[in-house]
Design an enzyme around this catalytic site. Structure first.
Site, PDB file in Angstrom:
ATOM      1  CD  GLU A   1      -8.862   6.371   3.912  1.00 37.71           C
ATOM      2  OE1 GLU A   1      -7.829   7.013   4.154  1.00 37.71           O
ATOM      3  OE2 GLU A   1      -9.401   6.357   2.790  1.00 37.71           O
TER       4      GLU A   1
ATOM      5  CG  HIS B   1      -1.968   1.066   1.227  1.00 37.87           C
ATOM      6  ND1 HIS B   1      -3.270   0.834   1.622  1.00 37.87           N
ATOM      7  CD2 HIS B   1      -1.918   2.373   0.879  1.00 37.87           C
ATOM      8  CE1 HIS B   1      -3.964   1.970   1.518  1.00 37.87           C
ATOM      9  NE2 HIS B   1      -3.157   2.919   1.081  1.00 37.87           N
TER      10      HIS B   1
ATOM     11  CE  LYS C   1      -2.765  12.341 -10.205  1.00 37.57           C
ATOM     12  NZ  LYS C   1      -2.165  11.001 -10.114  1.00 37.57           N
TER      13      LYS C   1
ATOM     14  CG  ASN D   1       0.735  11.836  -6.770  1.00 38.36           C
ATOM     15  OD1 ASN D   1       1.473  11.426  -7.665  1.00 38.36           O
ATOM     16  ND2 ASN D   1      -0.407  12.434  -6.997  1.00 38.36           N
TER      17      ASN D   1
ATOM     18  CG  ASP E   1      -1.593   5.556   3.194  1.00 41.44           C
ATOM     19  OD1 ASP E   1      -1.894   5.284   2.017  1.00 41.44           O
ATOM     20  OD2 ASP E   1      -2.346   6.198   3.953  1.00 41.44           O
TER      21      ASP E   1
ATOM     22  N   GLY F   1      -8.800   8.058  -2.283  1.00 41.41           N
ATOM     23  CA  GLY F   1      -9.170   9.473  -2.351  1.00 41.41           C
ATOM     24  C   GLY F   1      -9.867   9.902  -1.075  1.00 41.41           C
TER      25      GLY F   1
HETATM   26 ZN   LIG Z   1      -3.793   4.932   0.955  1.00 45.28          ZN
END
Ligand SMILES: [Zn+2]
Length: 366
Positions: A230, A16, A103, A20, A305, A200
């Site tokens: 989350e 994971h 993107k 970016n 992450d 997101g």
């Molecule tokens: Zn994540």
């Protein structure tokens, strides 16, 4: 060997990691400076955030805006991809599943296809700099066998690193755009794409929007990993479980009833300790659901992450688990090795990873 250093030495699997959020601070600073000179951003606004260790949540959002601007440039996308792989390799990560949202930016001449080509160009660039291809006749298999190089601390590393890609659907996307990403993943299967992620801002988007694309992925045989719970949203968690994801990420706010389903289906959980604390999903790392999952022998994998955004490394996440939850070297090694079974790559890769861990066990386990 001290436990912190030992956590660096052992082979590790990263399942994971967002492209970016894994950008090096030094690269961010350099690129932000250029954008500042061009008048695209005010450099002073972001400089102190980039150089800060342990960013607050609002500061993280500032960096999100910067990532957004930077990734509209193909050359920058290739560069950050190459550097991210190098950084994971330097941590003795032997398998990296790197995720990114393809993107589209018409003004910049960027399509989802051209964005992914830039990512793949970045992976190929790694070969020519300080790693050699293990299998040189297959340029699309990113099994990179590094030459013995020194990492930033001067330690020598010789492990191979297998790279695979996950294409992310962003929660801001429309159904059509999400479908396009799944089709692109299918097209790029031979280029190392092994699955689909949903990620997101968790307060954005309706679950219904993503169902057609996620079901489409399932039908095409693409495994799914979903950013799950989350924030508290029991209905969405139930709907997510209905689709039978192959893995889930975070799982911070799960009710007992859904935990029962997750545990009985043995759905592997990607655990991101530092990320969960930094994004204020829990008060303290001591309260983390890692403990319950670990004690009930539920499949889980430690992950970063966003190692750039949250100033961590995978080695550090293992150290954190060892020091917070009192795991010994044997337990940590087994935790790292168990992640082999949850990778989305094929059996051949899993077998190669088993061999890497076996060799490391002989060398690093007392
Ligand atoms: Zn994540």
């Amino acid at each position: 060997m001290e436990i912190r250093e030992w956590c660096h030495e052992i082979p590790k699997i990263e399942l994971h990691a967002h492209l970016n959020g894994s950008i090096r601070d030094s690269t961010l600073l350099e690129l932000a400076k250029v954008l500042g000179e061009k008048g695209v951003i005010v450099f002073e606004d972001v400089a102190h955030v980039i150089t800060k260790n342990g960013r607050s949540l609002p500061e993280c959002f500032k960096l999100f805006d910067l990532y957004h601007i930077l990734t509209t440039d193909h050359g920058t996308v290739s560069r950050i991809t190459k550097e991210v792989v190098e950084d994971f390799a330097a941590e003795n990560v032997v398998y990296l599943e790197l995720r990114t949202t393809p993107k589209k930016n018409e003004a910049k001449g960027m399509t989802k296809q051209s964005y992914m080509k830039a990512v793949i160009d970045g992976l190929r660039a790694v070969d020519t700099v300080d790693v050699a291809l293990a299998n040189s006749d297959s340029s699309t298999d990113y099994c990179l066998e590094p030459l013995p190089i020194n990492d930033t601390q001067g330690r020598i590393r010789r492990n191979k690193i297998y790279i695979r890609l996950l294409l992310s659907i962003d929660r801001r996307e429309t159904t059509a755009s999400a479908m396009e990403t799944v089709d692109l993943a299918m097209e790029l299967k031979d280029a190392g794409v092994v699955g689909i992620d949903l990620s997101g801002n968790p307060v954005v988007g309706e679950w219904q929007t993503f169902i057609p694309a996620l079901k489409h992925a399932k039908q095409l045989g693409l495994p799914l990993t979903l950013h799950c719970a989350e924030i508290p949203n029991q209905k969405e968690v139930q709907a997510m479980l209905d689709i039978h994801p192959e893995r889930i990420g975070h799982a911070c706010f799960i009710e007992e009833e859904e935990w029962r389903r997750i545990k009985s289906a043995k759905i592997p959980v990607e655990i991101c300790l530092t990320s969960n604390v930094r994004t204020e999903r829990l008060h303290s790392i001591d309260d983390h659901h890692f403990v319950d999952l670990y004690n009930s022998k539920h499949p889980l994998a430690l992950c970063t992450d966003d190692c750039g955004l949250f100033s961590t490394t995978l080695s550090n996440e293992y150290y954190l688990a060892a020091s917070t939850f009192g795991l010994d070297k044997g337990q940590i090694f087994q935790l790292a090795r168990s992640a082999i079974e949850f990778v989305f790559a094929d059996n051949e890769v899993k077998e190669a990873l088993r061999n890497i861990f076996e060799a490391a066990e002989r060398k690093l386990m007392p």
